[in-house]
Structure formats: structure tokens, C-alpha cells
Design a protein around this motif. Structure first.
Motif, short mmCIF file in Angstrom:
data_model
loop_
_atom_site.label_atom_id
_atom_site.label_comp_id
_atom_site.label_asym_id
_atom_site.label_seq_id
_atom_site.Cartn_x
_atom_site.Cartn_y
_atom_site.Cartn_z
N LEU A 34 36.89 46.01 27.87
CA LEU A 34 36.14 44.85 27.40
C LEU A 34 34.64 44.90 27.69
O LEU A 34 33.91 44.01 27.24
N THR A 35 34.16 45.90 28.38
CA THR A 35 32.73 45.96 28.69
C THR A 35 31.87 46.06 27.43
O THR A 35 30.72 45.66 27.44
N ALA A 36 32.41 46.57 26.36
CA ALA A 36 31.67 46.69 25.11
C ALA A 36 31.75 45.43 24.25
O ALA A 36 31.26 45.43 23.11
N HIS A 37 32.35 44.36 24.79
CA HIS A 37 32.54 43.14 24.01
C HIS A 37 32.04 41.92 24.78
O HIS A 37 32.83 41.13 25.29
N PRO A 38 30.73 41.73 24.84
CA PRO A 38 30.22 40.56 25.55
C PRO A 38 30.68 39.27 24.89
O PRO A 38 30.86 39.22 23.67
N ALA A 39 30.90 38.24 25.71
CA ALA A 39 31.36 36.96 25.20
C ALA A 39 30.75 35.82 26.00
O ALA A 39 30.70 35.89 27.23
N ASP A 40 30.30 34.80 25.30
CA ASP A 40 29.79 33.61 25.97
C ASP A 40 30.93 32.83 26.61
O ASP A 40 30.81 32.33 27.73
N THR A 41 32.03 32.72 25.90
CA THR A 41 33.21 31.98 26.36
C THR A 41 34.42 32.91 26.34
O THR A 41 34.62 33.63 25.37
N VAL A 42 35.20 32.85 27.41
CA VAL A 42 36.46 33.59 27.47
C VAL A 42 37.59 32.59 27.60
O VAL A 42 37.61 31.79 28.54
N TYR A 43 38.50 32.63 26.64
CA TYR A 43 39.76 31.90 26.74
C TYR A 43 40.68 32.83 27.51
O TYR A 43 41.16 33.83 26.97
N LEU A 44 40.91 32.51 28.78
CA LEU A 44 41.55 33.42 29.72
C LEU A 44 42.99 33.04 30.00
O LEU A 44 43.26 31.99 30.59
N GLY A 45 43.91 33.88 29.58
CA GLY A 45 45.33 33.66 29.88
C GLY A 45 45.59 33.84 31.36
O GLY A 45 45.22 34.86 31.94
N ILE A 46 46.21 32.83 31.96
CA ILE A 46 46.49 32.92 33.40
C ILE A 46 47.97 32.77 33.70
O ILE A 46 48.35 32.64 34.86
N GLY A 47 48.82 32.83 32.69
CA GLY A 47 50.26 32.73 32.91
C GLY A 47 50.75 33.85 33.81
O GLY A 47 50.51 35.02 33.55
N ALA A 48 51.40 33.51 34.90
CA ALA A 48 51.95 34.42 35.91
C ALA A 48 50.87 35.09 36.77
O ALA A 48 51.20 35.90 37.62
N LEU A 49 49.60 34.74 36.59
CA LEU A 49 48.54 35.31 37.43
C LEU A 49 48.71 34.91 38.89
O LEU A 49 48.43 35.70 39.79
N GLY A 50 49.20 33.71 39.12
CA GLY A 50 49.39 33.22 40.50
C GLY A 50 50.46 33.98 41.27
O GLY A 50 50.49 33.92 42.50
N LYS A 51 51.32 34.68 40.58
CA LYS A 51 52.36 35.49 41.24
C LYS A 51 51.88 36.91 41.52
O LYS A 51 52.58 37.68 42.17
N GLN A 52 50.70 37.26 41.01
CA GLN A 52 50.16 38.59 41.23
C GLN A 52 49.49 38.67 42.61
O GLN A 52 49.01 37.66 43.13
N PRO A 53 49.39 39.88 43.19
CA PRO A 53 48.70 40.03 44.47
C PRO A 53 47.19 39.77 44.32
O PRO A 53 46.64 39.93 43.22
N PRO A 54 46.52 39.38 45.39
CA PRO A 54 45.08 39.09 45.32
C PRO A 54 44.26 40.24 44.72
O PRO A 54 43.32 39.98 43.96
N ALA A 55 44.59 41.48 45.01
CA ALA A 55 43.83 42.61 44.46
C ALA A 55 43.93 42.65 42.94
O ALA A 55 42.95 42.99 42.26
N PHE A 56 45.08 42.30 42.40
CA PHE A 56 45.24 42.27 40.94
C PHE A 56 44.37 41.17 40.35
O PHE A 56 43.69 41.37 39.34
N ARG A 57 44.39 39.97 40.97
CA ARG A 57 43.57 38.86 40.46
C ARG A 57 42.09 39.24 40.46
O ARG A 57 41.37 38.95 39.51
N GLU A 58 41.64 39.89 41.52
CA GLU A 58 40.23 40.33 41.59
C GLU A 58 39.91 41.32 40.47
O GLU A 58 38.87 41.22 39.82
N ALA A 59 40.78 42.29 40.26
CA ALA A 59 40.56 43.29 39.20
C ALA A 59 40.59 42.62 37.84
O ALA A 59 39.78 42.96 36.96
N TYR A 60 41.49 41.67 37.64
CA TYR A 60 41.58 40.95 36.37
C TYR A 60 40.27 40.21 36.09
O TYR A 60 39.72 40.29 34.98
N TRP A 61 39.76 39.51 37.07
CA TRP A 61 38.48 38.81 36.95
C TRP A 61 37.37 39.79 36.57
O TRP A 61 36.60 39.57 35.64
#
Length: 137
Positions: A34-61
Motif C-alpha cells: 500500500l505504500t504506492a497508494h496514498p489515501a486521505d481517508t482509510v476505511y479500516l477493517g478491524i474485525g478480529a484485530l483484537g484477537k491478534q497479538p500486539p506485534a500484528f496490530r502494530e504491523a497492520y497499522w
């Protein structure tokens, strides 16, 4: 819900004269895409993100929000999609996700980065290109 596993991750990048947006409905990512696709707004799917480990959440962000340079994040795909939309939105049940952890994580990252965090209103109008702080019109 368990029969819906595809293993694929799709994003939709929209360019408009008023700005750019990215719809990233899955709480997964492909590194560097996604680095080649700048966006002003991101509609960010977070379904099941809370069950992921903190390192995954950081990488996702990093790979989705930071990589696009977004100034607004709209949290999507956190609600219980087995519930009829004629009723108020409700978070996914705890056995599928920890929505509180996801929203706490997003709140902290957005605050630290100066990014607006928005939760959509059911059937409410939304303007992804409105000035930050004026998402709903």
C-alpha cells in the motif's frame, strides 16, 4: 462465518477530485503493497484485530494506515454482521473478537499520529473528504 475463509486480502483505492480514500475491509495486509497508494481517508477493517497479538496490530497499522499517510481512519467491519441492520450496531461477540482492544489500540495510534478516528453511524451520511473533524454532514 467460519466457512467464509478465503485467505485473500483485497483493498480498494479511490481517487476523486476531492481526495483519495482506501477501503481495506480485512484486518490483514501484504507487506509493502500500500505504500504506492496514498489515501486521505482509510476505511479500516478491524474485525478480529483484537484477537491478534500486539506485534500484528502494530504491523497492520504501519502497513495500512502509516503507509498511506491517512489523516482520517474510519473503523469498519467491527460489528456483528449476523445481526439485522434494522437494529442498532453491536460488536462481534467476544468469542470472535475483542473490539474494545481494537478500538483502544486505534485510539492510541490515531492520537499519537494526529489522525482522526471515526466510527460510522448506521445509515448516517458520511463524507470521507470533509475536513477532519467534520466527517458527518
Amino acid at each position: 462465518m467460519t466457512d467464509l475463509r478465503t485467505g485473500d486480502c483485497y483493498s480498494f483505492h479511490v481517487e476523486h477530485p476531492a481526495g483519495t480514500l482506501l477501503v481495506h475491509p480485512s484486518a490483514n495486509y501484504l507487506p509493502g503493497v500500500l505504500t504506492a497508494h496514498p489515501a486521505d481517508t482509510v476505511y479500516l477493517g478491524i474485525g478480529a484485530l483484537g484477537k491478534q497479538p500486539p506485534a500484528f496490530r502494530e504491523a497492520y497499522w504501519k502497513e495500512v494506515v502509516a503507509a498511506t499517510g491517512a489523516t482520517r481512519v474510519v473503523a469498519i467491519h467491527w460489528d456483528n454482521f449476523t445481526r439485522s441492520l434494522d437494529r442498532p450496531l453491536q460488536a462481534l461477540p467476544p468469542r470472535f473478537d475483542d473490539v474494545h482492544t481494537s478500538l483502544e489500540f486505534l485510539s492510541e495510534r490515531c492520537a499519537d499520529s494526529g489522525i482522526a478516528l471515526v466510527l460510522p453511524r448506521l445509515w448516517g451520511p458520511a463524507d470521507p473528504f470533509a475536513p477532519v473533524g467534520d466527517h458527518h454532514r
